[in-house]
Design a protein around this motif. Structure first.
Motif, PDB file in Angstrom:
ATOM      1  N   UNK A  17       0.868  -1.185   0.000  1.00 34.37           N
ATOM      2  CA  UNK A  17       0.000   0.000   0.000  1.00 34.37           C
ATOM      3  C   UNK A  17       0.896   1.223   0.000  1.00 34.37           C
ATOM      4  N   UNK A  18       0.356   2.387  -0.345  1.00 32.71           N
ATOM      5  CA  UNK A  18       1.228   3.540  -0.597  1.00 32.71           C
ATOM      6  C   UNK A  18       1.509   4.404   0.630  1.00 32.71           C
ATOM      7  N   UNK A  19       1.286   3.869   1.829  1.00 32.87           N
ATOM      8  CA  UNK A  19       1.450   4.693   3.041  1.00 32.87           C
ATOM      9  C   UNK A  19       2.678   4.231   3.827  1.00 32.87           C
ATOM     10  N   UNK A  20       3.654   5.125   3.886  1.00 33.32           N
ATOM     11  CA  UNK A  20       4.889   4.871   4.621  1.00 33.32           C
ATOM     12  C   UNK A  20       4.918   5.790   5.834  1.00 33.32           C
ATOM     13  N   UNK A  21       5.783   5.471   6.779  1.00 30.93           N
ATOM     14  CA  UNK A  21       5.969   6.407   7.900  1.00 30.93           C
ATOM     15  C   UNK A  21       7.329   7.071   7.751  1.00 30.93           C
ATOM     16  N   UNK A  22       7.358   8.379   8.019  1.00 31.13           N
ATOM     17  CA  UNK A  22       8.531   9.195   7.705  1.00 31.13           C
ATOM     18  C   UNK A  22       9.642   9.028   8.737  1.00 31.13           C
ATOM     19  N   UNK A  23      10.849   9.098   8.244  1.00 33.00           N
ATOM     20  CA  UNK A  23      12.024   8.997   9.097  1.00 33.00           C
ATOM     21  C   UNK A  23      11.997  10.065  10.190  1.00 33.00           C
ATOM     22  N   UNK A  24      12.388   9.658  11.380  1.00 32.89           N
ATOM     23  CA  UNK A  24      12.465  10.600  12.495  1.00 32.89           C
ATOM     24  C   UNK A  24      11.191  10.692  13.303  1.00 32.89           C
ATOM     25  N   UNK A  25      10.102  10.126  12.774  1.00 33.11           N
ATOM     26  CA  UNK A  25       8.837  10.201  13.502  1.00 33.11           C
ATOM     27  C   UNK A  25       8.391   8.828  13.985  1.00 33.11           C
ATOM     28  N   UNK A  26       9.204   7.819  13.708  1.00 31.42           N
ATOM     29  CA  UNK A  26       8.773   6.452  13.985  1.00 31.42           C
ATOM     30  C   UNK A  26       9.900   5.651  14.640  1.00 31.42           C
ATOM     31  N   UNK A  27      10.879   6.359  15.208  1.00 34.38           N
ATOM     32  CA  UNK A  27      11.994   5.689  15.875  1.00 34.38           C
ATOM     33  C   UNK A  27      12.640   4.668  14.962  1.00 34.38           C
ATOM     34  N   UNK A  28      12.954   3.506  15.540  1.00 37.19           N
ATOM     35  CA  UNK A  28      13.530   2.419  14.748  1.00 37.19           C
ATOM     36  C   UNK A  28      12.463   1.399  14.373  1.00 37.19           C
ATOM     37  N   UNK A  29      11.196   1.814  14.410  1.00 34.45           N
ATOM     38  CA  UNK A  29      10.146   0.982  13.828  1.00 34.45           C
ATOM     39  C   UNK A  29       9.219   0.276  14.795  1.00 34.45           C
ATOM     40  N   UNK A  30       9.566   0.281  16.079  1.00 33.30           N
ATOM     41  CA  UNK A  30       8.782  -0.560  17.000  1.00 33.30           C
ATOM     42  C   UNK A  30       8.108   0.208  18.138  1.00 33.30           C
ATOM     43  N   UNK A  31       8.274   1.513  18.168  1.00 39.17           N
ATOM     44  CA  UNK A  31       7.761   2.276  19.311  1.00 39.17           C
ATOM     45  C   UNK A  31       6.234   2.284  19.411  1.00 39.17           C
TER      46      UNK A  31
END
Lengths: 306, 250
Positions: A17-31
């Motif tokens: 799907x076309x929805x990504x999460x932007x760098x710096x707002x999602x930590x290393x992916x697990x928060x």
């Protein structure tokens, strides 16, 4: 009714799907995994990684402004080696693409980080940050000039074989020469916009509100600017464009698709409503169904003339 | 950690600009530990945009109490909440206080609205535990929320309790109870916390501080809320909000 097709392609990378999460707002992916399965996302772009760990800028690093926020984090990160050792094994468990955002003080540093990540299973693509307004060397300096932008991207391209995305700054007079430069340097896609340079002042202490004086503006306040940059970018290159800037709901995302973005990144909205990316995916699906479109590709770049 | 909708049960002023917000929540929050917090947002407006961090003052099965001070736009919106209104709250977040050690007597030190961060701990205080609560003036003190037993109240203008700061209160307590090994738990302004830290160091007393900071995410993702410690920058939201006082670089 047949399920709508949300898949989209960014260079060689196929997103569910076309929805990504932007760098710096999602930590290393697990928060945020207590709240939903991050594997539902089109992809996760992890916090910008540098060769060595970075402490980041002095606090305060955050200040809220009308409908937005300024940050001057300064790319604080654990360094690429620690990331590969500690975080990446956990991310491999997720059913989505992991994209590493990378940053260096020199083009050699960018290249070295890219080389380390290129050898790793579980990293689908690199997003090269040549647009951070919060570091003294590198970052924005590279992305504001075509020659240096080309130098960084081509040096990364030489060592990295998978999908390469250049993340661009809006802090330029004309973005077209930058896009041309990163395209010639070997970028397969561009993502924009990074934050806009800004500042806020405390009138009682007469000092800047941010510890480093100034920072980058994000959030709904910058969406019209971001949308226009994406609109212009799509019309100046054949590279796939990933739209970023102030997206908080499906309506925002759909605006970016209409002007031609092939995917979007959700950033600041993660802080306000952590489930925003999931709600956006569902909202896009509902919009397509309502308008009887079976495929998001029918929506992308379907803006009508005024 | 859960993201849930809280329904306002009551919202009333307990002293000048200090309000007590009582919420009913769908998921029980009993597992919350003293010192933890929630990220709260009123409405869906983009201005103010971000959630705000608030300590959990009291927690019952499906009820949460938040003690807050009206200081700006977001807290003014909170003040206007009526019974039945809803807010979004995410939590519990952060690390709570470590328990006091064997043979130590807990002493809570609250500076003004810092009382908000010590509510859960106060409920766990043993009979011999103490509270020192300091205010600038009498009208700032939410007297109904302050325990009667073993508590010392100070005010800077002398309009309530002992005239002076919490440090004056602590020193008076030491004179009264003599040789007691205290463990301090403090929440308040930066200046007050620094003073308490210096006091703790000069008396070789264990001291934990509940800090506050501007936050964006509240979960450790953005690295926006850091404070400087002797082992580098630490995130108040995830590595704290409780820190041992000897960790902090003032």
């Amino acid at each position: 009714m047949k399920e709508v097709d949300l898949t989209t392609e960014i260079g060689g990378l196929r997103l569910k799907n076309p929805v990504l999460v932007a760098s710096g707002t999602y930590g290393y992916g697990l928060d945020y995994r207590d709240l939903y399965d991050p594997g539902l996302l089109g992809g996760i772009i992890v916090k910008g990684l540098s060769l060595e760990p970075q402490e980041g800028n002095p606090p305060p690093r955050i200040v809220e402004t009308p409908c937005g926020m300024l940050n001057s984090i300064g790319l604080a990160n654990m360094g690429v080696k620690e990331f590969v050792k500690v975080q990446l094994p956990l991310l491999r468990e997720l059913d989505t693409h992991i994209i590493a955002n990378i940053y260096g003080k020199t083009s050699e540093e960018y290249q070295e980080v890219a080389q380390i990540l290129g050898d790793q299973e579980g990293i689908s693509a690199l997003e090269v940050n040549i647009s951070c307004p919060n570091v003294k060397r590198g970052g924005l300096l590279f992305g504001a000039e075509p020659i240096s932008a080309h130098e960084v991207i081509s040096s990364v391209r030489r060592v990295y074989k998978k999908t390469l995305i250049a993340k661009l700054t809006p802090n330029v007079t004309d973005i077209s020469p930058i896009i041309k430069a990163v395209e010639e340097g070997g970028a397969e896609a561009i993502s924009l916009i990074n934050t806009l340079r800004g500042m806020a002042v405390d009138i009682h202490t007469r000092r800047p509100k941010l510890g480093s004086g100034f920072g980058g503006l994000s959030g709904p306040a910058i969406k019209p600017i971001a949308l226009y940059f994406v609109y212009r970018a799509v019309r100046s290159t054949n590279l796939p464009v990933i739209g970023i800037g102030g997206i908080v709901d499906a309506e925002d995302a759909i605006e970016f698709f209409l002007v031609g973005a092939k995917a979007v990144q959700v950033g600041t909205a993660n802080f306000v409503n952590p489930k925003a990316p999931i709600e956006i995916i569902e909202g896009i699906r509902a919009y397509l169904e309502y308008h009887q479109m079976g495929d998001i590709k029918e929506l992308i770049n379907s803006l009508k003339e005024c | 950690m859960k993201d849930q909708v809280g329904v306002v049960l009551s919202n009333r002023e307990v002293s000048r600009d200090l309000f007590l917000l009582r919420l009913r929540v769908p998921y029980q929050m009993r597992e919350s530990r003293p010192g933890q917090f929630v990220m709260l947002k009123v409405g869906t407006s983009h201005d103010p945009l971000l959630r705000r961090p608030f300590s959990l003052f009291k927690v019952r099965e499906r009820e949460v109490e938040i003690l807050y001070k009206v200081v700006g736009k977001a807290t003014s919106m909170m003040r206007d909440l009526r019974d039945g209104d809803t807010v979004s709250l995410m939590g519990p977040l952060g690390n709570g206080f470590q328990p006091w050690g064997e043979g130590e007597t807990p002493l809570l030190v609250a500076g003004g609205i810092g009382l908000a961060g010590l509510g859960l701990l106060e409920e766990m205080l043993p009979e011999e535990g103490f509270l020192v609560a300091g205010f600038r003036t009498r009208d700032e003190a939410p007297l109904e929320l302050i325990r009667k037993r073993n508590s010392i109240i100070t005010s800077e203008d002398g309009s309530l309790g002992i005239k002076g700061t919490v440090i004056d209160g602590i020193e008076m307590l030491l004179r009264e109870v003599g040789k007691t090994k205290f463990s301090l738990f403090a929440c308040g302004s930066r200046g007050m916390l620094k003073a308490v830290s210096l006091f703790a160091r000069s008396h070789s007393t264990n001291c934990q501080l509940l800090l506050e900071s501007y936050m964006a995410c509240g979960v450790g993702a953005c690295q926006g809320c850091v404070i400087l410690t002797h082992s580098g920058y630490k995130r108040v939201c995830r590595d704290g909000p409780v820190f041992s006082s000897d960790q902090i670089v003032w």
